[in-house]
Structure formats: structure tokens, C-alpha cells
Design a protein around this motif. Structure first.
Motif, mmCIF file in Angstrom:
data_model
loop_
_atom_site.group_PDB
_atom_site.id
_atom_site.type_symbol
_atom_site.label_atom_id
_atom_site.label_comp_id
_atom_site.label_asym_id
_atom_site.label_seq_id
_atom_site.Cartn_x
_atom_site.Cartn_y
_atom_site.Cartn_z
ATOM 1 N N ARG A 52 61.375 27.652 10.913
ATOM 2 C CA ARG A 52 60.045 28.206 11.187
ATOM 3 C C ARG A 52 59.067 28.041 10.027
ATOM 4 N NH1 ARG A 52 59.365 33.735 14.379
ATOM 5 N NH2 ARG A 52 60.386 32.342 15.842
ATOM 6 N N LEU A 53 59.390 28.554 8.875
ATOM 7 C CA LEU A 53 58.439 28.514 7.760
ATOM 8 C C LEU A 53 58.360 27.127 7.128
ATOM 9 C CD1 LEU A 53 59.166 31.959 6.036
ATOM 10 C CD2 LEU A 53 57.302 31.350 7.588
ATOM 11 N N VAL A 54 59.521 26.536 6.895
ATOM 12 C CA VAL A 54 59.553 25.195 6.285
ATOM 13 C C VAL A 54 58.863 24.185 7.203
ATOM 14 C CG1 VAL A 54 61.048 23.313 5.520
ATOM 15 C CG2 VAL A 54 61.635 25.684 4.969
ATOM 16 N N GLY A 55 59.203 24.243 8.496
ATOM 17 C CA GLY A 55 58.623 23.305 9.446
ATOM 18 C C GLY A 55 57.116 23.431 9.542
ATOM 19 N N ALA A 56 56.612 24.667 9.593
ATOM 20 C CA ALA A 56 55.164 24.872 9.676
ATOM 21 C C ALA A 56 54.462 24.317 8.458
ATOM 22 C CB ALA A 56 54.861 26.363 9.831
ATOM 23 N N PHE A 57 55.066 24.490 7.284
ATOM 24 C CA PHE A 57 54.473 23.981 6.045
ATOM 25 C C PHE A 57 54.423 22.454 6.058
ATOM 26 C CE2 PHE A 57 54.791 22.544 1.622
ATOM 27 C CZ PHE A 57 53.694 23.181 1.071
ATOM 28 N N ILE A 58 55.519 21.809 6.485
ATOM 29 C CA ILE A 58 55.569 20.343 6.511
ATOM 30 C C ILE A 58 54.542 19.780 7.491
ATOM 31 C CG2 ILE A 58 56.991 18.348 7.125
ATOM 32 C CD1 ILE A 58 59.425 19.928 6.156
ATOM 33 N N VAL A 59 54.441 20.407 8.653
ATOM 34 C CA VAL A 59 53.487 19.916 9.654
ATOM 35 C C VAL A 59 52.059 20.006 9.132
ATOM 36 C CG1 VAL A 59 52.462 20.410 11.903
ATOM 37 C CG2 VAL A 59 54.942 20.320 11.673
ATOM 38 N N GLU A 60 51.717 21.099 8.467
ATOM 39 C CA GLU A 60 50.358 21.229 7.943
ATOM 40 C C GLU A 60 50.081 20.200 6.845
ATOM 41 O OE1 GLU A 60 47.976 23.041 9.334
ATOM 42 O OE2 GLU A 60 49.508 23.514 10.810
ATOM 43 N N ILE A 61 51.095 19.878 6.050
ATOM 44 C CA ILE A 61 50.931 18.827 5.041
ATOM 45 C C ILE A 61 50.677 17.485 5.726
ATOM 46 C CG2 ILE A 61 52.130 17.483 3.273
ATOM 47 C CD1 ILE A 61 51.154 20.116 2.233
ATOM 48 N N LEU A 62 51.429 17.202 6.772
ATOM 49 C CA LEU A 62 51.235 15.952 7.516
ATOM 50 C C LEU A 62 49.827 15.882 8.113
ATOM 51 C CD1 LEU A 62 54.655 15.616 9.402
ATOM 52 C CD2 LEU A 62 53.791 14.116 7.605
ATOM 53 N N LYS A 63 49.380 16.978 8.684
ATOM 54 C CA LYS A 63 48.041 16.989 9.289
ATOM 55 C C LYS A 63 46.961 16.832 8.223
ATOM 56 C CE LYS A 63 47.569 20.185 12.570
ATOM 57 N NZ LYS A 63 47.797 21.475 13.275
ATOM 58 N N ARG A 64 47.205 17.410 7.070
ATOM 59 C CA ARG A 64 46.250 17.265 5.966
ATOM 60 C C ARG A 64 46.192 15.816 5.487
ATOM 61 N NH1 ARG A 64 46.234 17.029 0.363
ATOM 62 N NH2 ARG A 64 44.645 18.264 -0.707
ATOM 63 N N ASN A 65 47.358 15.218 5.238
ATOM 64 C CA ASN A 65 47.414 13.870 4.677
ATOM 65 C C ASN A 65 46.915 12.803 5.645
ATOM 66 O OD1 ASN A 65 48.427 14.912 2.320
ATOM 67 N ND2 ASN A 65 50.560 14.332 2.734
ATOM 68 N N ASN A 66 47.001 13.090 6.925
ATOM 69 C CA ASN A 66 46.575 12.113 7.934
ATOM 70 C C ASN A 66 45.204 12.435 8.519
ATOM 71 O OD1 ASN A 66 48.950 10.107 8.441
ATOM 72 N ND2 ASN A 66 49.911 12.110 8.200
ATOM 73 N N LEU A 67 44.427 13.225 7.791
ATOM 74 C CA LEU A 67 43.013 13.502 8.056
ATOM 75 C C LEU A 67 42.748 14.362 9.290
ATOM 76 C CD1 LEU A 67 41.343 10.064 7.171
ATOM 77 C CD2 LEU A 67 41.838 12.008 5.678
ATOM 78 N N VAL A 68 43.785 14.938 9.881
ATOM 79 C CA VAL A 68 43.561 15.814 11.031
ATOM 80 C C VAL A 68 42.724 17.018 10.626
ATOM 81 C CG1 VAL A 68 44.649 17.251 12.789
ATOM 82 C CG2 VAL A 68 45.685 15.066 12.144
ATOM 83 N N HIS A 69 43.056 17.611 9.491
ATOM 84 C CA HIS A 69 42.309 18.781 9.039
ATOM 85 C C HIS A 69 40.856 18.433 8.719
ATOM 86 C CE1 HIS A 69 46.139 21.134 7.750
ATOM 87 N NE2 HIS A 69 45.823 21.337 9.010
ATOM 88 N N LYS A 70 40.660 17.323 8.044
ATOM 89 C CA LYS A 70 39.310 16.949 7.626
ATOM 90 C C LYS A 70 38.418 16.579 8.813
ATOM 91 C CE LYS A 70 36.767 13.721 4.653
ATOM 92 N NZ LYS A 70 36.879 12.666 3.617
ATOM 93 N N LEU A 71 38.962 15.818 9.758
ATOM 94 C CA LEU A 71 38.142 15.264 10.837
ATOM 95 C C LEU A 71 38.141 16.104 12.112
ATOM 96 C CD1 LEU A 71 39.051 11.480 10.454
ATOM 97 C CD2 LEU A 71 37.171 12.752 9.401
ATOM 98 N N VAL A 72 39.130 16.983 12.272
ATOM 99 C CA VAL A 72 39.212 17.781 13.502
ATOM 100 C C VAL A 72 39.351 19.275 13.201
ATOM 101 C CG1 VAL A 72 40.431 18.158 15.680
ATOM 102 C CG2 VAL A 72 40.233 15.839 14.753
ATOM 103 N N SER A 73 40.432 19.668 12.534
ATOM 104 C CA SER A 73 40.790 21.083 12.431
ATOM 105 C C SER A 73 39.666 21.955 11.900
ATOM 106 C CB SER A 73 42.029 21.249 11.540
ATOM 107 O OG SER A 73 43.090 20.458 11.995
ATOM 108 N N PHE A 74 39.114 21.575 10.748
ATOM 109 C CA PHE A 74 38.122 22.401 10.079
ATOM 110 C C PHE A 74 36.734 21.767 10.075
ATOM 111 C CE2 PHE A 74 42.244 23.222 7.898
ATOM 112 C CZ PHE A 74 42.470 24.472 8.470
ATOM 113 N N ALA A 75 36.556 20.734 10.886
ATOM 114 C CA ALA A 75 35.273 20.025 10.934
ATOM 115 C C ALA A 75 34.184 20.913 11.525
ATOM 116 C CB ALA A 75 35.406 18.749 11.747
ATOM 117 N N ASN A 76 32.964 20.590 11.167
ATOM 118 C CA ASN A 76 31.793 21.299 11.685
ATOM 119 C C ASN A 76 31.107 20.396 12.698
ATOM 120 O OD1 ASN A 76 29.289 22.535 12.097
ATOM 121 N ND2 ASN A 76 29.209 23.349 10.016
#
Length: 621
Positions: A52-76
């Protein structure tokens, strides 16, 4: 945002985005940061993600490194969300088309489609490998009507071919399920109709395969899994299957697919990995892998697939056949697994554009699925007898995107497009299609969210040991998307709908390679676990997303091969409801390229009187 703060993108208003060739919009190459994994590595990775905790952390790192966070998750994004890619009916001016009556039956529409086709001498297959032609629906119909053969004899040859293709020296894994007794029963009934001179349509007695994501009696619908059919029973044919059956088509079984459509390779650890008939050591593509491969190998002139993220067009391109996805809503969703209901729909895999048109005629319908407009879109078929009379066609081409492919794909598609324009006097217009990578990631967030929601009631009771290891990884990523990401993805969908409407004001279609790479090797370490190869996966889906995310009609046609002899496809993306124009253009492209087509390594000629020849010298991965 803390650890995940990447200076999230602030999207400028859509009316400030320059779509011209001189645009300063930045093209973002899909810089995927994820190593290929298979075998024990993918197992370990799946175990980690399921903590649960380890997996959630790894997934968020993957989303960060592959621009999901920048272009979708937290985009305006200021535009409001658009949740379904529905299109109002506009009276598109299409040239040389036949208008279809709204009360026509599938058999009536098939007859009208036949009237739109040019007369052609009976096909011949040249076994030398040059000037190779596939047997078409019309060829089968002529053979039946002339008593040269019967549907029953063809069905028996089909069953012998499927048996041969499943032997260890080939291990093609075309089908998840087929029933010889049911196939022969259908063939006997069709043979009797032909003997009486009362065939239902030109499809009577023609073999059609169905992806195992579409309900087709008497088979369970597995979705490529070992468990889904236990949770969801199949009690009747899907609407599109019912229409084909009403035309006399012989439904020959359920084709193999990537498990729950969660990949682009066609590697399935449960039912075997469908191999590419051009080279059995290469992937066939997915997720409609079996449907593309059976058409490529000559077992069926057409097959049904489902396209949620290029799942019809990717394997069609890699296997050198036609892949056709109509406008969202043109084919009913009824009886199709609801894995991705706003981006997926049934599509057609065929050996030729003519056969794609005939099959489209059988399964299309006038009442679009969830279409709110009071003005129902008309159905038109292309008059393929008059391709030369189509004038002033303009192809929109975004050079940076078009060229984001391997050298062999780029040069082959460029040459094919130039040849097409020169032959017909058509033109290419340079445009900018903005935010391509943003759209890919928004589509991923959408399809992941929809798949998770659809499977949630079943997965709560599921033993994960029944799932393939690669799908277990995919599911952990899928379930990580939350409401903000989904809403931002739908805002990006709204932006892209605007961009594409503007582009279609200056051009008839958008043209791209179909895939950024050709079929790559099927490696032995992936056969039992599946594989994670997001770099090749991103290259395969690079040109796919607009067709699904925006519900646009698309078609791919083979235009050549690379140095290894693996097929290369060119894709046309059209205005909503412009299927006739797309088929016109693809037919013109096919006419210029088909003389160079080569026979696949694995091919079965079901209309020849000689017995099936054994295939020698073949190896497996």
C-alpha cells in the motif's frame, strides 16, 4: 504539492493558441522514463506496487517523472470538462458518396456497399511473393455462387488451418475460443442457402472472427482474462455481431487479445501471445491482436476488434491490414465490455478497404450511441468507382509530430503521401496540432479511470493471482488516478476538440504514420508474465489518441515495409461522420501501394483446391 511540485503547466486559453505552421507551440516528445521489465523483474515490481504505502509512493514518482503531474494532475486548465466525445451532425460536403436510407436493414446496406465498389477481375494470389492479393468478400461470394467451393468446405479448411497454426512450430495463438461444431453448423446452413440460390447477402458464408471483448454466442466473453467471464455472463450477441449474423456471416470464434486491453503488444500469458504472420518472432500489436493476425494470415477476410487507445489500428498497422474506427457512436456499444466507454468502440480489421466498407455497411447504424443532437447523422458510402473525380483534397500535416518516428517509418509514409498527392493533384497543408503529449496523458488518465471503475465491483472479489503480472502493474497505476486528474483530463479533451475543429476548417483530414515503430521482437522472457515496455508502447500509440479521445473516425492502410519486411501503415484522421471520405482516400492509397504488398510468412489460402501446405523453417521465440 511538495515532492511532486514540477511547476505545473498553466494552459493558455484555446483562442490564443496558434495552429498555423508558424506556431511557437512546443512539441513534447514522449520522454518515457521506465525500463523494460519481464519475467522475475515484472513480478517483483508488481509485488512492490501492491504494498500500500510503498506502491503508492512508486506510482507517484512514475507519474512525476513521466510528466503526468506537470501536464495533467496539477495543471491549471480554464476550459470546462467535456466528458464524452459526441459530435453534432454537420452537413459535411463529401464528394462522390451514396446516401443510405435510415430504415435500411444490414443486408440492404451491404447490397448498397457492393454497388459502390468497382468491378474487378477475380483476385489471384501469386505465391512468388510479388503482386500479392488477398481473397476478398466478393471473391468468396463469387466462388460460392459459381459452385467453385462451398462455405462448408471453406469452414473445414479454416479449422484445419487453425489447428496447424496452433502446433508447436508456429504457436500463433490466434484464438481464445472457437467451436468447430458451431462453425460447421453455420457453414452447412449457408451452403444450403447458396445451393438454393437464396443467399442473404454477399456476406453469406464469409468467415468473420470477433475479438474476445465483444459478446458472441455461444462463447463466454473473457476480455483476455481467466476470470471476467465468470463474473459477467454472455447471454446474447452484441449488436454489431447480430447485424453480421443477419447478413449470413459465419462467426468463427473469439480472437486473442491483450488482457483487459491493457497493453499494445498482444502478449497474453493466459492464452498465448499472438504472433505476427509476417514474422512469428515479432509481436502482432494489441490489444486486438488476434483479430489483426487472423486477417493477415488469410483465415478471415475481416474481423471485429475494439479500439480504445489504438487497439484496432496498432495491430492492423503492424500486421499490414486495414484498421478502421468510425466516429464515436456510429457503431453500437451494446454487448461490448464496458472497459472504456467514452474512448472505445468496435472497429474493423480487413484485408482490403473494400472489405472494410462492406463490413462497416453491415454494422453501422443511424442512431448514434448517447448522441444528444436532434439531427441524426446521415450514413454515406463512398462511390469507389470514381476516386479520380474527388478534387481539392487537403491533408493537414504537423511535421514535428509526423516525423517523430523511426527513419524507415518516416520515409515510407512521406513517400506514400507524396505519391498520393502527385497522382491525384491533392495538397498537403502544414499545421500545428498543439499539446500532443498532453492529450496522450489525458487520454491515459481517462482510460485508466474508466477501466478501474468498470472492473471495481469484480476486482474486490478477485484473487490477483488470476491476473497477468503486467496487468497487475497496470491496475495499480490505473487506480492511482483521482477526481482532479480525471477532470483536468476532460478539460484537455475540450481543448483538443476545439483545436481539431479549427484544423478541419482548413483541411479535409489529418495524416500521420499509424505507429512510430514497426513490430518489435517477441522476447521469450515475456511469454509467461507479460512485459512492461512503455517506451515502445508510447511509440505505438503516438498517433492514436485523437481517434479515441476525440471520437474521430480514423483508418490505417499499409503503404510499405521496412528493411526487415515488416509492414508500415499510414493513418488518416477525419472530421466527425466523414467515414466515406476517409475510405475514399484510403482506397486511393491502397491502389497505389498494393502492388508492392508481400505475402506473410504464415498465410492460408482457403479458396485454393490444394491441401494446405506445411510451413517449414519457422522458429518461435
Amino acid at each position: 504539492m511538495g515532492l511532486f511540485d514540477l511547476k505545473a503547466k498553466v494552459y493558455k486559453p484555446v483562442n490564443e493558441v496558434n495552429l498555423g505552421a508558424d506556431s511557437d507551440e512546443t512539441y513534447i516528445h514522449a520522454n518515457v522514463k521506465a525500463p523494460r521489465m519481464a519475467g522475475i523483474l515484472v513480478k517483483v515490481f508488481a509485488w512492490l506496487l501492491e504494498l500500500r504505502l510503498v506502491g503508492a509512493f512508486i506510482v507517484e514518482i512514475l507519474k512525476r517523472n513521466n510528466l503526468v503531474h506537470k501536464l495533467v494532475s496539477f495543471a491549471n486548465v480554464s476550459e470546462p470538462p467535456l466528458f464524452t466525445p459526441t459530435h453534432a451532425w454537420e452537413d459535411n460536403v463529401e464528394q462522390q458518396v451514396c446516401l443510405i436510407k435510415s430504415n435500411s436493414t444490414p443486408a440492404d446496406r451491404v447490397a448498397q456497399a457492393i454497388d459502390c465498389l468497382p468491378e474487378r477481375k477475380e483476385n489471384a494470389i501469386n505465391n512468388s511473393g510479388s503482386n500479392f492479393h488477398r481473397w476478398t468478400i466478393k471473391d468468396y461470394y463469387r466462388a460460392y455462387c459459381s459452385r467453385g467451393t462451398t462455405p462448408l468446405l471453406v469452414a473445414k479448411r479454416f479449422l484445419a488451418a487453425v489447428k496447424e497454426s496452433s502446433e508447436p512450430n508456429l504457436n500463433m495463438s490466434f484464438f481464445i475460443n472457437y467451436d468447430a461444431e458451431d462453425i460447421l453448423r453455420q457453414a452447412e446452413e449457408s451452403t444450403l442457402r447458396h445451393e438454393r440460390g437464396t443467399p442473404i447477402s454477399v456476406l453469406d458464408g464469409v468467415l468473420v472472427a470477433v475479438k474476445d471483448e465483444i459478446d458472441c454466442m455461444p462463447y463466454p466473453t473473457t476480455g483476455g482474462t481467466k476470470w471476467l467471464h465468470k463474473a459477467r455472463s454472455c447471454t446474447e450477441d452484441a449488436y454489431c455481431v447480430r447485424q453480421l449474423r443477419s447478413c449470413g456471416a459465419i462467426l468463427v470464434g473469439k480472437t486473442n487479445m491483450h488482457e483487459i486491453g491493457a497493453g499494445t503488444s498482444g502478449i497474453n500469458p493466459h492464452y498465448g501471445s499472438t504472433r505476427n504472420p509476417y514474422n512469428i518472432d515479432k509481436i502482432s500489436g494489441g490489444s486486438s491482436s488476434g483479430s489483426a493476425a487472423v486477417v493477415c494470415a488469410g483465415l478471415c477476410p475481416v474481423a471485429l476488434g475494439v479500439d480504445g487507445g489504438g487497439s484496432v489500428r496498432i495491430p492492423a498497422s503492424l500486421c499490414g491490414v486495414v484498421g478502421f474506427k468510425p466516429t464515436f457512436g456510429r457503431v453500437s456499444h451494446s454487448g461490448i465490455l464496458p472497459l472504456n466507454w467514452t474512448v472505445g468502440m468496435a472497429g474493423i480489421l480487413a484485408g482490403t478497404i473494400e472489405d472494410a466498407l462492406i463490413t462497416y455497411a453491415a454494422i453501422c447504424h443511424h442512431i448514434p450511441f448517447r448522441q444528444p443532437t436532434p439531427s441524426l447523422p446521415e450514413i454515406t458510402f463512398p462511390l469507389l468507382t470514381s476516386t479520380n473525380s474527388i478534387s481539392n483534397i487537403k491533408f493537414a500535416k504537423y511535421g514535428k509530430w509526423f516525423n517523430d518516428s523511426t527513419e524507415d517509418v518516416r520515409s515510407c509514409c512521406e513517400n506514400a503521401l507524396d505519391m498520393l498527392c502527385k497522382h491525384h493533384g491533392w495538397k498537403t497543408v502544414e499545421v500545428t496540432v498543439p499539446e500532443i503529449e498532453e492529450m496522450r496523458l489525458a487520454h491515459y488518465a481517462t482510460i485508466a479511470s474508466e477501466c478501474t471503475a468498470a472492473l471495481a465491483p469484480h476486482l474486490a472479489k478477485l484473487d490477483f493471482a488470476e491476473m497477468g503480472w503486467d496487468v497487475r502493474v497496470a491496475y495499480q497505476v490505473y487506480r492511482s488516478f483521482h477526481s482532479r486528474e480525471y477532470l483536468n483530463a476532460q478539460r484537455i479533451r475540450n481543448r483538443q476538440m476545439h483545436f481539431h475543429r479549427e484544423i478541419f476548417k482548413t483541411a479535409d483530414v489529418i495524416v500521420t504514420p499509424t505507429t512510430g515503430v514497426t513490430a518489435y521482437p517477441l522476447q521469450s522472457d515475456a511469454l509467461n508474465t507479460g512485459e512492461l515496455d512503455y517506451i515502445n508502447g508510447a511509440a505505438l500509440v503516438r498517433f492514436m489518441i485523437a481517434g479515441n479521445f476525440l471520437g474521430l473516425p480514423t483508418v490505417t492502410v499499409m503503404v510499405g515495409c521496412n528493411k526487415e519486411g515488416m509492414p508500415i501503415g499510414l493513418q488518416f484522421i477525419g472530421r466527425p461522420w466523414s467515414e466515406a471520405t476517409l475510405l475514399h482516400l484510403a482506397y486511393a492509397m491502397q491502389a497505389l501501394c498494393s502492388k508492392s504488398y508481400k505475402k506473410p510468412m504464415v498465410f492460408y489460402d482457403l479458396l485454393k483446391k490444394e491441401e494446405l501446405l506445411p510451413r517449414n523453417g519457422m522458429t518461435k521465440a
